[in-house]
Design an enzyme around this catalytic site. Structure first.
Site, PDB file in Angstrom:
ATOM      1  N   ARG A 127       0.817  -1.230   0.000  1.00  0.00           N
ATOM      2  CA  ARG A 127       0.000   0.000   0.000  1.00  0.00           C
ATOM      3  C   ARG A 127       0.846   1.274   0.000  1.00  0.00           C
ATOM      4  O   ARG A 127       0.408   2.329   0.460  1.00  0.00           O
ATOM      5  CB  ARG A 127      -0.973   0.028   1.180  1.00  0.00           C
ATOM      6  CG  ARG A 127      -1.950  -1.111   1.147  1.00  0.00           C
ATOM      7  CD  ARG A 127      -3.189  -0.810   1.978  1.00  0.00           C
ATOM      8  NE  ARG A 127      -4.111  -1.921   1.867  1.00  0.00           N
ATOM      9  CZ  ARG A 127      -4.073  -2.995   2.636  1.00  0.00           C
ATOM     10  NH1 ARG A 127      -3.183  -3.088   3.594  1.00  0.00           N
ATOM     11  NH2 ARG A 127      -4.935  -3.961   2.462  1.00  0.00           N
ATOM     12  N   GLU A 170      -3.896  17.679 -11.323  1.00  0.00           N
ATOM     13  CA  GLU A 170      -4.291  18.145 -12.651  1.00  0.00           C
ATOM     14  C   GLU A 170      -5.789  18.445 -12.771  1.00  0.00           C
ATOM     15  O   GLU A 170      -6.489  17.933 -13.641  1.00  0.00           O
ATOM     16  CB  GLU A 170      -3.854  17.138 -13.731  1.00  0.00           C
ATOM     17  CG  GLU A 170      -3.824  17.776 -15.120  1.00  0.00           C
ATOM     18  CD  GLU A 170      -3.137  16.912 -16.182  1.00  0.00           C
ATOM     19  OE1 GLU A 170      -2.032  16.392 -15.908  1.00  0.00           O
ATOM     20  OE2 GLU A 170      -3.702  16.780 -17.259  1.00  0.00           O
ATOM     21  N   LYS A 174       8.192  23.270 -13.143  1.00  0.00           N
ATOM     22  CA  LYS A 174       7.282  22.130 -12.942  1.00  0.00           C
ATOM     23  C   LYS A 174       6.842  22.058 -11.482  1.00  0.00           C
ATOM     24  O   LYS A 174       5.662  21.838 -11.189  1.00  0.00           O
ATOM     25  CB  LYS A 174       7.938  20.819 -13.381  1.00  0.00           C
ATOM     26  CG  LYS A 174       7.028  19.635 -13.120  1.00  0.00           C
ATOM     27  CD  LYS A 174       7.126  18.539 -14.104  1.00  0.00           C
ATOM     28  CE  LYS A 174       5.995  17.523 -13.849  1.00  0.00           C
ATOM     29  NZ  LYS A 174       6.091  16.342 -14.653  1.00  0.00           N
ATOM     30  N   HIS A 214       1.156  18.342 -26.489  1.00  0.00           N
ATOM     31  CA  HIS A 214       0.976  16.897 -26.315  1.00  0.00           C
ATOM     32  C   HIS A 214      -0.232  16.331 -27.066  1.00  0.00           C
ATOM     33  O   HIS A 214      -0.267  15.137 -27.352  1.00  0.00           O
ATOM     34  CB  HIS A 214       0.880  16.545 -24.825  1.00  0.00           C
ATOM     35  CG  HIS A 214       2.217  16.526 -24.137  1.00  0.00           C
ATOM     36  ND1 HIS A 214       3.005  17.651 -24.025  1.00  0.00           N
ATOM     37  CD2 HIS A 214       2.915  15.520 -23.544  1.00  0.00           C
ATOM     38  CE1 HIS A 214       4.121  17.334 -23.367  1.00  0.00           C
ATOM     39  NE2 HIS A 214       4.088  16.053 -23.073  1.00  0.00           N
ATOM     40  N   ASN A 216       0.954  19.997 -20.662  1.00  0.00           N
ATOM     41  CA  ASN A 216       0.650  19.188 -21.843  1.00  0.00           C
ATOM     42  C   ASN A 216       0.707  20.004 -23.131  1.00  0.00           C
ATOM     43  O   ASN A 216       0.231  19.538 -24.174  1.00  0.00           O
ATOM     44  CB  ASN A 216      -0.739  18.551 -21.697  1.00  0.00           C
ATOM     45  CG  ASN A 216      -0.798  17.616 -20.504  1.00  0.00           C
ATOM     46  OD1 ASN A 216       0.189  16.955 -20.177  1.00  0.00           O
ATOM     47  ND2 ASN A 216      -1.925  17.589 -19.819  1.00  0.00           N
ATOM     48  N   GLU A 235      11.115  19.050 -24.170  1.00  0.00           N
ATOM     49  CA  GLU A 235      10.352  19.344 -22.945  1.00  0.00           C
ATOM     50  C   GLU A 235      10.892  20.606 -22.263  1.00  0.00           C
ATOM     51  O   GLU A 235      10.138  21.335 -21.621  1.00  0.00           O
ATOM     52  CB  GLU A 235      10.404  18.156 -21.967  1.00  0.00           C
ATOM     53  CG  GLU A 235       9.778  16.868 -22.484  1.00  0.00           C
ATOM     54  CD  GLU A 235       8.249  16.798 -22.314  1.00  0.00           C
ATOM     55  OE1 GLU A 235       7.642  17.788 -21.864  1.00  0.00           O
ATOM     56  OE2 GLU A 235       7.685  15.744 -22.655  1.00  0.00           O
ATOM     57  N   LYS A 259       3.537  11.612 -11.120  1.00  0.00           N
ATOM     58  CA  LYS A 259       2.728  10.785 -12.027  1.00  0.00           C
ATOM     59  C   LYS A 259       3.475   9.485 -12.264  1.00  0.00           C
ATOM     60  O   LYS A 259       4.624   9.495 -12.707  1.00  0.00           O
ATOM     61  CB  LYS A 259       2.503  11.491 -13.367  1.00  0.00           C
ATOM     62  CG  LYS A 259       1.395  12.529 -13.339  1.00  0.00           C
ATOM     63  CD  LYS A 259       1.063  13.003 -14.742  1.00  0.00           C
ATOM     64  CE  LYS A 259       0.005  14.082 -14.721  1.00  0.00           C
ATOM     65  NZ  LYS A 259      -0.250  14.642 -16.062  1.00  0.00           N
ATOM     66  N   HIS A 293       0.595  13.199 -29.185  1.00  0.00           N
ATOM     67  CA  HIS A 293       0.065  11.841 -28.971  1.00  0.00           C
ATOM     68  C   HIS A 293      -0.525  11.271 -30.252  1.00  0.00           C
ATOM     69  O   HIS A 293      -0.397  10.076 -30.532  1.00  0.00           O
ATOM     70  CB  HIS A 293      -0.953  11.845 -27.824  1.00  0.00           C
ATOM     71  CG  HIS A 293      -0.302  12.020 -26.484  1.00  0.00           C
ATOM     72  ND1 HIS A 293      -0.967  12.431 -25.363  1.00  0.00           N
ATOM     73  CD2 HIS A 293       0.992  11.854 -26.095  1.00  0.00           C
ATOM     74  CE1 HIS A 293      -0.130  12.492 -24.339  1.00  0.00           C
ATOM     75  NE2 HIS A 293       1.067  12.155 -24.763  1.00  0.00           N
ATOM     76  N   HIS A 311       9.204  10.625 -28.098  1.00  0.00           N
ATOM     77  CA  HIS A 311       8.176  11.442 -27.424  1.00  0.00           C
ATOM     78  C   HIS A 311       8.550  12.932 -27.400  1.00  0.00           C
ATOM     79  O   HIS A 311       7.749  13.790 -27.770  1.00  0.00           O
ATOM     80  CB  HIS A 311       7.938  10.928 -26.003  1.00  0.00           C
ATOM     81  CG  HIS A 311       6.980  11.786 -25.227  1.00  0.00           C
ATOM     82  ND1 HIS A 311       5.632  11.839 -25.507  1.00  0.00           N
ATOM     83  CD2 HIS A 311       7.189  12.678 -24.218  1.00  0.00           C
ATOM     84  CE1 HIS A 311       5.045  12.707 -24.693  1.00  0.00           C
ATOM     85  NE2 HIS A 311       5.965  13.223 -23.897  1.00  0.00           N
ATOM     86  N   ARG A 350      -2.028  22.266 -14.049  1.00  0.00           N
ATOM     87  CA  ARG A 350      -1.045  21.232 -14.417  1.00  0.00           C
ATOM     88  C   ARG A 350      -1.196  20.832 -15.889  1.00  0.00           C
ATOM     89  O   ARG A 350      -0.231  20.401 -16.521  1.00  0.00           O
ATOM     90  CB  ARG A 350      -1.162  20.011 -13.498  1.00  0.00           C
ATOM     91  CG  ARG A 350      -0.055  19.006 -13.771  1.00  0.00           C
ATOM     92  CD  ARG A 350       0.135  18.000 -12.660  1.00  0.00           C
ATOM     93  NE  ARG A 350       1.208  17.084 -13.012  1.00  0.00           N
ATOM     94  CZ  ARG A 350       1.819  16.257 -12.190  1.00  0.00           C
ATOM     95  NH1 ARG A 350       1.456  16.214 -10.923  1.00  0.00           N
ATOM     96  NH2 ARG A 350       2.790  15.476 -12.600  1.00  0.00           N
TER      97      ARG A 350
HETATM   98  N1  GLY Z   1       4.302  15.274 -17.798  1.00  0.00           N
HETATM   99  C1  GLY Z   1       3.187  16.049 -17.458  1.00  0.00           C
HETATM  100  C2  GLY Z   1       2.904  16.091 -15.995  1.00  0.00           C
HETATM  101  O1  GLY Z   1       3.700  15.626 -15.203  1.00  0.00           O
HETATM  102  O2  GLY Z   1       1.870  16.573 -15.607  1.00  0.00           O
END
Ligand code: GLY
Length: 371
Positions: free
Chosen positions: A122, A238, A228, A249, A246, A186, A144, A253, A267, A242
Site C-alpha cells: 500500500r 491536474e 514544474k 501533447h 501538456n 520538454e 505521475k 500523442h 516522445h 497542471r
Molecule cells: N508530464 C506532465 C505532468 O507531469 O503533468
C-alpha cells in the site's frame, strides 16, 4: 554546481537535487532516508551497462548495499508483465514499509517503479534517479506514475510522489544526441508555456548546452524543474494549471500513435513538433502574434530538432485520421478536445473551445508542406 528545488507538497515535501556527480555520492544523498543500509534498485539494460557499477560504488561509499533488477530497455517495459515482475521481485527482496526503492533510468523506469512503489504494501517510498534529460526535467518530478494499456499510454497509474530526486546532470553526456535533443523538447516547452524570458535564454544558450556546457545544463534543468514544481504545488492532481504541462501533447500523442510509438518519432520530438503546431493553431485563431510560430520553429531548427511534419520519415495518415487519433487522447473531456493554446510565447492557457475545422486546417497545411 549544485542546485536544489523544493517540491513543497503538504506531508509529501521532497527535494530535487541537480548537478554533476550525484550518482557517485548517491549513498550520502540517500542515507538519511534509510532505516537500514540496503536499497533495491530497478533499472534497464542500457543504463545498467553504463552506470550501475557507478551507482553501486556511490552507495557503498556510505556503507549501503544494493540489489538490482534490470529490465529490458524501451517503452514496452511499461506494461502489466514487467510491473508484476517488479512488484514480485521487490517482495522477494523483502522490501518493508520503511525501505526505499530506487528507480534508476529514464521515464519508462521512473513511471513503472514509481507505480510499483505506490502499490507495494500500500505504498513504499521511492527515490527517482533520472538518467535522461526528459526524465530529469519532466517525468521524475510531480508524482505521475504508471504503465501503458493496450488501449493507450499511461492509462493505468497513480499519483505517488518520490521521497527524493537525484538529477545527475553529468550522466547526460552519455546520452545519444538525438535522445538529448528529444528531452530538450520538454525544456523548450517550459519557456513556451510560461516564461518568455526563459525561452529567450534558451535561444541564446540552447546550442552551447546541447554541445555539453555543464553549467548551462544545470541551469536548464534547474529552471525547468522549478517551473514544474511551481505548477505541481498549485495543482498536484491536474484539475487545472497542471494541464499546461501538456502543451504540444495533443498533437504529439496523435503523431506518436500514427508512427506506432516507434523510433520514427521519439516522445520529446513529438512534443517539439506539437508545440510548433499549437503555436500555429493559436496564431491562425488570432490568439497570438503571427510571428510567434515562426520564432518557435526557428529555435527548434537552430537546435537541429524535428520541427515540422516533413521531418518525420515515412507515411503519415491524412488530417482527418490524425484528428481522430487526437480524440483518443486522455485530454478529451465530455467529448471535447482539451487544447493548450497560447496568447504569446510564455502565455499558454487551457481551452476546449477549438473548432475542429481550425485543427484540420493546420494539419492539412502541415501535411501538404511534406510535398
Ligand atoms: N508530464 C506532465 C505532468 O507531469 O503533468
Amino acid at each position: 554546481m549544485r542546485e536544489t528545488v523544493d517540491v513543497d507538497l503538504p506531508g509529501r515535501a521532497y527535494q530535487v537535487r541537480i548537478g554533476p556527480g550525484l550518482i557517485a555520492e548517491a549513498g550520502a544523498q540517500i542515507a538519511p532516508l534509510l532505516a537500514r543500509k540496503q536499497v533495491c534498485v530497478v533499472t534497464d539494460t542500457n543504463v545498467a551497462a553504463l552506470h550501475l557499477e557507478g551507482l553501486r560504488a556511490g552507495l557503498a561509499m556510505a556503507g549501503i548495499e544494493m540489489t538490482a533488477l534490470t529490465l529490458p530497455a524501451g517503452e514496452a517495459t511499461k506494461s502489466w508483465p514487467h510491473l508484476c515482475d517488479t512488484v514480485e521481485w521487490l517482495l522477494d527482496q523483502k522490501v518493508e514499509r520503511g525501505d526505499v526503492v530506487l528507480a534508476f533510468g529514464g521515464g519508462v523506469i521512473g513511471d513503472l517503479v514509481g507505480f510499483a512503489a505506490a502499490i507495494l504494501r500500500r505504498g513504499v517510498r521511492f527515490v527517482q534517479t533520472p538518467t535522461s534529460l526528459l526524465a530529469q526535467v519532466d517525468s521524475s518530478v510531480g508524482g505521475k506514475t504508471g504503465i501503458n494499456a493496450p488501449q493507450g499510454k499511461n492509462l493505468i497509474g497513480a499519483f505517488h510522489q518520490p521521497a527524493l530526486v537525484l538529477a545527475d546532470t553529468g550522466i547526460l553526456s552519455s546520452m545519444a544526441q538525438r535522445d538529448f535533443l528529444a528531452g530538450y523538447g520538454e525544456v523548450v516547452k517550459y519557456g513556451l508555456l510560461g516564461d518568455a524570458a526563459f525561452f529567450e535564454w534558451l535561444e541564446a544558450n540552447g546550442p552551447a548546452l546541447a554541445s555539453g556546457d555543464p553549467a548551462l545544463r544545470v541551469e536548464a534543468v534547474r529552471h525547468s524543474v522549478q517551473m514544474k514544481a511551481d505548477i505541481v504545488m498549485r495543482d498536484e492532481k491536474e484539475h487545472g494549471d497542471r494541464a499546461l504541462l501538456n502543451l504540444g501533447h495533443t498533437f504529439c500523442h496523435a503523431l506518436e500513435a500514427a508512427t506506432g510509438y516507434s523510433d520514427r518519432l521519439l516522445h520529446g520530438e513529438g512534443v517539439a513538433v506539437g508545440c510548433a503546431l499549437a503555436f500555429e493553431l493559436s496564431a491562425r485563431m488570432g490568439l497570438c502574434p503571427q510571428e510567434d510560430p515562426s520564432r518557435v520553429r526557428a529555435h527548434l531548427k537552430a537546435m537541429g530538432m524535428k520541427t515540422d511534419l516533413s521531418d518525420i520519415d515515412g507515411d503519415l495518415p491524412d488530417a482527418a485520421a490524425l484528428l481522430d487519433l487526437m480524440g483518443q487522447d486522455k485530454k478529451v473531456v465530455a467529448g471535447r478536445l482539451n487544447f493548450i493554446l497560447a496568447r504569446g510565447i510564455g502565455q499558454a492557457f487551457v481551452t476546449n473551445e477549438v473548432p475542429h475545422e481550425a485543427v484540420l486546417g493546420v494539419l492539412e497545411d502541415a501535411l501538404a508542406a511534406r510535398g
